[in-house]
Design a protein around this motif. Structure first.
Motif, PDB file in Angstrom:
ATOM      1  N   LEU A  21       6.011  -2.589  -9.832  1.00  8.04           N
ATOM      2  CA  LEU A  21       5.316  -3.145  -8.669  1.00  8.04           C
ATOM      3  C   LEU A  21       4.044  -2.365  -8.405  1.00  8.04           C
ATOM      4  CD1 LEU A  21       8.382  -3.315  -6.265  1.00  8.04           C
ATOM      5  CD2 LEU A  21       7.189  -5.326  -7.108  1.00  8.04           C
ATOM      6  N   VAL A  22       3.019  -3.071  -7.954  1.00  6.89           N
ATOM      7  CA  VAL A  22       1.811  -2.441  -7.415  1.00  6.89           C
ATOM      8  C   VAL A  22       1.680  -2.890  -5.971  1.00  6.89           C
ATOM      9  CG1 VAL A  22      -0.713  -2.326  -7.512  1.00  6.89           C
ATOM     10  CG2 VAL A  22       0.619  -2.295  -9.628  1.00  6.89           C
ATOM     11  N   HIS A  23       1.391  -1.948  -5.089  1.00  9.97           N
ATOM     12  CA  HIS A  23       1.187  -2.307  -3.693  1.00  9.97           C
ATOM     13  C   HIS A  23      -0.203  -1.905  -3.241  1.00  9.97           C
ATOM     14  CE1 HIS A  23       2.013  -3.385   0.420  1.00  9.97           C
ATOM     15  NE2 HIS A  23       1.359  -2.277   0.761  1.00  9.97           N
ATOM     16  N   LEU A  24      -0.925  -2.845  -2.629  1.00  9.92           N
ATOM     17  CA  LEU A  24      -2.256  -2.591  -2.073  1.00  9.92           C
ATOM     18  C   LEU A  24      -2.143  -2.400  -0.565  1.00  9.92           C
ATOM     19  CD1 LEU A  24      -4.347  -5.304  -3.979  1.00  9.92           C
ATOM     20  CD2 LEU A  24      -3.778  -2.976  -4.704  1.00  9.92           C
ATOM     21  N   GLY A  25      -2.624  -1.254  -0.067  1.00  7.43           N
ATOM     22  CA  GLY A  25      -2.559  -0.961   1.358  1.00  7.43           C
ATOM     23  C   GLY A  25      -1.418  -0.006   1.652  1.00  7.43           C
ATOM     24  N   LEU A  26      -1.574   1.246   1.218  1.00  8.44           N
ATOM     25  CA  LEU A  26      -0.469   2.197   1.244  1.00  8.44           C
ATOM     26  C   LEU A  26      -0.351   2.894   2.600  1.00  8.44           C
ATOM     27  CD1 LEU A  26       1.755   3.392  -0.541  1.00  8.44           C
ATOM     28  CD2 LEU A  26       0.113   5.088  -1.359  1.00  8.44           C
ATOM     29  N   GLY A  27      -0.259   2.101   3.653  1.00 11.91           N
ATOM     30  CA  GLY A  27      -0.106   2.651   4.986  1.00 11.91           C
ATOM     31  C   GLY A  27       1.346   2.842   5.361  1.00 11.91           C
ATOM     32  N   ALA A  28       1.549   3.220   6.619  1.00 12.03           N
ATOM     33  CA  ALA A  28       2.899   3.522   7.090  1.00 12.03           C
ATOM     34  C   ALA A  28       3.794   2.288   7.047  1.00 12.03           C
ATOM     35  CB  ALA A  28       2.839   4.092   8.503  1.00 12.03           C
ATOM     36  N   PHE A  29       3.223   1.102   7.328  1.00  9.62           N
ATOM     37  CA  PHE A  29       4.095  -0.067   7.400  1.00  9.62           C
ATOM     38  C   PHE A  29       4.771  -0.342   6.060  1.00  9.62           C
ATOM     39  CE2 PHE A  29       5.459  -4.403   7.190  1.00  9.62           C
ATOM     40  CZ  PHE A  29       6.158  -4.530   8.375  1.00  9.62           C
ATOM     41  N   HIS A  30       4.011  -0.387   4.998  1.00  7.28           N
ATOM     42  CA  HIS A  30       4.618  -0.648   3.690  1.00  7.28           C
ATOM     43  C   HIS A  30       5.662   0.408   3.352  1.00  7.28           C
ATOM     44  CE1 HIS A  30       5.247  -1.294  -0.551  1.00  7.28           C
ATOM     45  NE2 HIS A  30       4.904  -0.047  -0.765  1.00  7.28           N
ATOM     46  N   ASP A  46      18.912  -0.473 -10.387  1.00  4.98           N
ATOM     47  CA  ASP A  46      17.880  -1.280 -11.036  1.00  4.98           C
ATOM     48  C   ASP A  46      16.589  -0.467 -11.054  1.00  4.98           C
ATOM     49  OD1 ASP A  46      16.196  -3.164 -12.057  1.00  4.98           O
ATOM     50  OD2 ASP A  46      16.805  -4.772 -10.696  1.00  4.98           O
ATOM     51  N   LEU A  47      16.331   0.196 -12.150  1.00  8.90           N
ATOM     52  CA  LEU A  47      15.232   1.160 -12.236  1.00  8.90           C
ATOM     53  C   LEU A  47      13.903   0.529 -12.650  1.00  8.90           C
ATOM     54  CD1 LEU A  47      17.093   4.131 -13.989  1.00  8.90           C
ATOM     55  CD2 LEU A  47      16.914   3.598 -11.549  1.00  8.90           C
ATOM     56  N   ARG A  48      13.816  -0.805 -12.621  1.00 11.63           N
ATOM     57  CA  ARG A  48      12.587  -1.476 -13.072  1.00 11.63           C
ATOM     58  C   ARG A  48      11.500  -1.530 -12.023  1.00 11.63           C
ATOM     59  NH1 ARG A  48      14.801  -7.242 -14.424  1.00 11.63           N
ATOM     60  NH2 ARG A  48      16.017  -6.718 -12.548  1.00 11.63           N
ATOM     61  N   TRP A  49      11.804  -1.098 -10.778  1.00 15.61           N
ATOM     62  CA  TRP A  49      10.926  -1.473  -9.678  1.00 15.61           C
ATOM     63  C   TRP A  49      10.250  -0.297  -8.974  1.00 15.61           C
ATOM     64  CZ3 TRP A  49       9.846  -6.088 -10.694  1.00 15.61           C
ATOM     65  CH2 TRP A  49      10.809  -6.971 -11.198  1.00 15.61           C
ATOM     66  N   GLY A  50       9.865   0.704  -9.733  1.00 12.13           N
ATOM     67  CA  GLY A  50       9.043   1.747  -9.146  1.00 12.13           C
ATOM     68  C   GLY A  50       7.707   1.185  -8.683  1.00 12.13           C
ATOM     69  N   ILE A  51       7.162   1.764  -7.636  1.00 11.48           N
ATOM     70  CA  ILE A  51       5.944   1.232  -6.992  1.00 11.48           C
ATOM     71  C   ILE A  51       4.757   2.154  -7.241  1.00 11.48           C
ATOM     72  CG2 ILE A  51       4.864   0.579  -4.805  1.00 11.48           C
ATOM     73  CD1 ILE A  51       7.710   0.152  -3.679  1.00 11.48           C
ATOM     74  N   LEU A  52       3.642   1.582  -7.683  1.00 11.74           N
ATOM     75  CA  LEU A  52       2.362   2.284  -7.661  1.00 11.74           C
ATOM     76  C   LEU A  52       1.657   1.882  -6.374  1.00 11.74           C
ATOM     77  CD1 LEU A  52       0.114   4.029  -8.946  1.00 11.74           C
ATOM     78  CD2 LEU A  52      -0.811   1.896  -9.893  1.00 11.74           C
ATOM     79  N   GLY A  53       1.461   2.827  -5.472  1.00 10.35           N
ATOM     80  CA  GLY A  53       0.798   2.539  -4.211  1.00 10.35           C
ATOM     81  C   GLY A  53      -0.698   2.769  -4.308  1.00 10.35           C
ATOM     82  N   VAL A  54      -1.477   1.871  -3.698  1.00 15.96           N
ATOM     83  CA  VAL A  54      -2.935   1.947  -3.774  1.00 15.96           C
ATOM     84  C   VAL A  54      -3.524   1.892  -2.371  1.00 15.96           C
ATOM     85  CG1 VAL A  54      -5.038   0.873  -4.668  1.00 15.96           C
ATOM     86  CG2 VAL A  54      -2.930   0.800  -6.020  1.00 15.96           C
ATOM     87  N   SER A  55      -4.307   2.901  -2.022  1.00 16.36           N
ATOM     88  CA  SER A  55      -5.086   2.873  -0.785  1.00 16.36           C
ATOM     89  C   SER A  55      -6.468   2.318  -1.115  1.00 16.36           C
ATOM     90  CB  SER A  55      -5.232   4.282  -0.197  1.00 16.36           C
ATOM     91  OG  SER A  55      -3.979   4.811   0.166  1.00 16.36           O
ATOM     92  N   LEU A  56      -6.939   1.369  -0.326  1.00 15.70           N
ATOM     93  CA  LEU A  56      -8.224   0.730  -0.598  1.00 15.70           C
ATOM     94  C   LEU A  56      -9.373   1.321   0.196  1.00 15.70           C
ATOM     95  CD1 LEU A  56      -7.045  -2.993  -0.734  1.00 15.70           C
ATOM     96  CD2 LEU A  56      -7.634  -1.525  -2.661  1.00 15.70           C
ATOM     97  N   ARG A  57      -9.090   1.863   1.384  1.00 11.92           N
ATOM     98  CA  ARG A  57     -10.168   2.277   2.275  1.00 11.92           C
ATOM     99  C   ARG A  57     -10.177   3.765   2.609  1.00 11.92           C
ATOM    100  NH1 ARG A  57     -13.981  -1.548   1.943  1.00 11.92           N
ATOM    101  NH2 ARG A  57     -13.146  -3.643   2.301  1.00 11.92           N
ATOM    102  N   LEU A  94      -2.713   6.054  -5.555  1.00  9.71           N
ATOM    103  CA  LEU A  94      -4.104   6.098  -5.978  1.00  9.71           C
ATOM    104  C   LEU A  94      -5.033   5.664  -4.849  1.00  9.71           C
ATOM    105  CD1 LEU A  94      -3.840   4.402  -9.507  1.00  9.71           C
ATOM    106  CD2 LEU A  94      -3.744   6.837  -8.975  1.00  9.71           C
ATOM    107  N   PHE A  95      -6.252   6.166  -4.881  1.00 13.63           N
ATOM    108  CA  PHE A  95      -7.317   5.687  -4.002  1.00 13.63           C
ATOM    109  C   PHE A  95      -8.245   4.835  -4.862  1.00 13.63           C
ATOM    110  CE2 PHE A  95     -11.529   6.749  -1.830  1.00 13.63           C
ATOM    111  CZ  PHE A  95     -11.388   5.737  -0.900  1.00 13.63           C
ATOM    112  N   ALA A  96      -8.360   3.554  -4.528  1.00  9.56           N
ATOM    113  CA  ALA A  96      -9.025   2.598  -5.413  1.00  9.56           C
ATOM    114  C   ALA A  96     -10.463   2.995  -5.750  1.00  9.56           C
ATOM    115  CB  ALA A  96      -8.998   1.202  -4.793  1.00  9.56           C
ATOM    116  N   ARG A  97     -11.184   3.547  -4.794  1.00 14.28           N
ATOM    117  CA  ARG A  97     -12.590   3.852  -5.073  1.00 14.28           C
ATOM    118  C   ARG A  97     -12.736   4.958  -6.108  1.00 14.28           C
ATOM    119  NH1 ARG A  97     -15.706   3.435   0.812  1.00 14.28           N
ATOM    120  NH2 ARG A  97     -15.006   1.313   1.295  1.00 14.28           N
ATOM    121  N   ASN A  98     -11.769   5.849  -6.163  1.00 16.40           N
ATOM    122  CA  ASN A  98     -11.821   6.941  -7.137  1.00 16.40           C
ATOM    123  C   ASN A  98     -11.089   6.622  -8.433  1.00 16.40           C
ATOM    124  OD1 ASN A  98     -13.189   8.404  -5.202  1.00 16.40           O
ATOM    125  ND2 ASN A  98     -11.429   9.657  -4.616  1.00 16.40           N
ATOM    126  N   ASP A  99     -10.132   5.695  -8.360  1.00 13.36           N
ATOM    127  CA  ASP A  99      -9.279   5.400  -9.515  1.00 13.36           C
ATOM    128  C   ASP A  99      -9.269   3.907  -9.827  1.00 13.36           C
ATOM    129  OD1 ASP A  99      -8.065   8.149  -9.888  1.00 13.36           O
ATOM    130  OD2 ASP A  99      -7.414   7.748  -7.848  1.00 13.36           O
TER     131      ASP A  99
END
Length: 477
Positions: A21-30, A46-57, A94-99
């Motif tokens: 999974l990839v998640h965009l918007g890695l704030g407290a709610f998610h 079920d080990l298939r569902w690790g999350i890559l979290g991405v902060s956009l701002r 990750l921080f999208a602007r840097n990565d």
């Protein structure tokens, strides 16, 4: 992260968890909602569902989590009862602007089958009035001209899909508070890509899954007090600690393009139609929350619990939900909407959450068109007045125009669209002109005209606010 016995720790080998999974918007709610549902599945094997979290701002969240090996704690708290767990499902932050290249590559990875998002309503560059893509937005224009180095949520998604093998199914799950959020995301993404790559636009329309969803959990932003409380409970400092309410709900349409997590095994509801749940949540929870935020700000009340405990504001919120907004929703068959309302009001009263009215009041020019205006327009078209909702709208306009509370204390208004509306209100010259000017402000209120008697009532409320403040508007006649 080594925590005390007060916290439940991950029971699985984190090194064996695969990124799915990839998640965009890695704030407290998610991190306190979708991540927990997914963490429960991983804990069950079920080990298939690790999350890559991405902060956009903002880089701070990704930097904080990276420094903690992507571990963080969530404490569900109501009164003296609390349960803390350490979450291990994040595979990276990750921080999208840097990565940016890494983010695009992750979305393009065939082993990733789901991209979720919580970027707030304004994060999709939708014009609130037309409900279409805001092609005049500077970041949107940048992404159209430079699609390989995008700045926007839509641009990042499109770039990832563009590099993804056509044979690898992908589903985008929007978890933000927009009616028909999945359908809306697909429409905006197609509108965006059609401006520079019609083949990509056709592919998105035909092949990418975009189920609608509804999410519900009150997750306040962290404060120094909440971080200190969590540290005392954990026996260590967690800079990403979250304190939230025990209640959680996730309703999803079962419309996925490929493999998906069995989120229903963790308590999510999979359904063929999420719209009734969305409407109830948007109007009853989010709509009342917004009213509490603006009334609370104008009355000098810092938190939702403070606002609910205030005799005038608490009564106002209860009437708004139970009398005005409840009458505008059509619940699913057999659903007890009155009981749902009373449960919501009890959740708002939770004093341990410290959910700040200033936080909820953000971006009203994006939220009001979704949370209040559809119910108001539907009612007025039937000749029905909604006196409490109309007062709430007047209160928001007063908040935007005046910028200070009833005691004269300046307010922090965090809403890029507010100043244009505030300028119209300040220059109007009379309360009637102010009401007319506000309702003619297309970016918020659209192009459809409003009934003259409604304009008169709104002007009367603005007059009361100008002379007596929010306390005057809410005081019994």
């Amino acid at each position: 992260m080594r925590a005390t016995h007060a916290a439940s720790l991950p029971t699985y080998d984190r090194t064996g968890v695969r990124r799915g999974l990839v998640h965009l918007g890695l704030g407290a709610f998610h991190r306190a909602h979708q991540a927990l549902y997914t963490d429960a599945l991983v804990a069950n094997g079920d080990l298939r569902w690790g999350i890559l979290g991405v902060s956009l701002r903002d880089a701070r969240v990704s930097e904080t989590l990276t420094a903690q090996d992507n571990l963080y704690s969530v404490t569900e708290r109501h009164g003296d009862e609390a349960h803390t767990r350490v979450v291990g499902v994040l595979k990276g932050a990750l921080f999208a602007r840097n990565d940016l290249a890494k983010v695009i590559a992750a979305i393009a990875d065939p082993l990733v089958s789901i991209v979720t998002s919580t970027v707030t309503e304004k994060g999709y560059n939708q014009d609130p009035a037309s409900a279409d893509l805001d092609v005049g937005d500077a970041d949107v224009r940048h992404d159209i001209e430079n699609p390989d180095v995008p700045r926007t949520t839509l641009g990042v998604l499109a770039a990832g899909i563009r590099h993804r093998p056509a044979s690898a199914p992908l589903t985008l799950v929007c978890c933000d508070n927009m009616a028909g959020n999945g359908d809306t995301l697909r429409k905006l993404l197609v509108q965006y890509t059609s401006l520079f790559d019609t083949g990509l636009a056709r592919r998105i329309e035909a092949e990418i899954g975009c189920p609608n969803s509804m999410v519900d959990r009150i997750v306040p932003a962290a404060t120094p007090n909440s971080l200190q409380w969590a540290a005392a409970r954990l026996g260590l400092r967690d800079e990403a600690a979250i304190v939230c309410e025990p209640f959680t709900q996730w309703v999803l349409e079962d419309r996925f393009a490929g493999t998906r997590p069995a989120w229903e095994d963790a308590g999510a509801l999979l359904t063929s139609d999420v719209r009734p749940f969305q409407a109830m949540k948007l109007r009853l929870l989010n709509g009342t929350h917004s009213a509490l935020a603006y009334a609370g700000q104008l009355c000098g009340l810092e938190t939702v619990a403070d606002a609910m405990a205030n005799p005038l504001v608490g009564a106002f919120a209860r009437r708004l939900m139970l009398e005005d907004l409840c009458a505008t929703v059509s619940p699913p068959p057999g659903y007890d909407v009155t009981s749902y309302c009373h449960d919501l009001l009890k959740r708002f009263e939770n004093p341990t959450l410290q959910h700040r009215t200033q936080q909820i009041a953000m971006d009203g020019t994006q939220k009001i068109p979704v949370r209040w205006l559809p119910a108001l327009r539907e009612s007025l078209a039937l000749g029905i007045e909604r006196p409490v909702l109309e007062r709430a709208l007047a209160g928001w306009l007063h908040y935007v125009a005046i910028g200070r509370d009833d005691n004269g204390t300046p307010l922090v208004i965090n809403d890029p669209g507010a100043e244009a509306l505030a300028s119209l209100l300040r220059q109007a010259g009379s309360d009637f002109n102010a009401a007319s000017a506000a309702l003619s402000h297309r970016p918020v209120f659209g192009t459809q005209t409003w009934p003259p008697d409604f304009v008169e009532r709104l002007a009367g409320h603005l007059s009361t606010l100008r002379h007596s403040g929010m306390t005057g508007l809410l005081s019994p006649n």
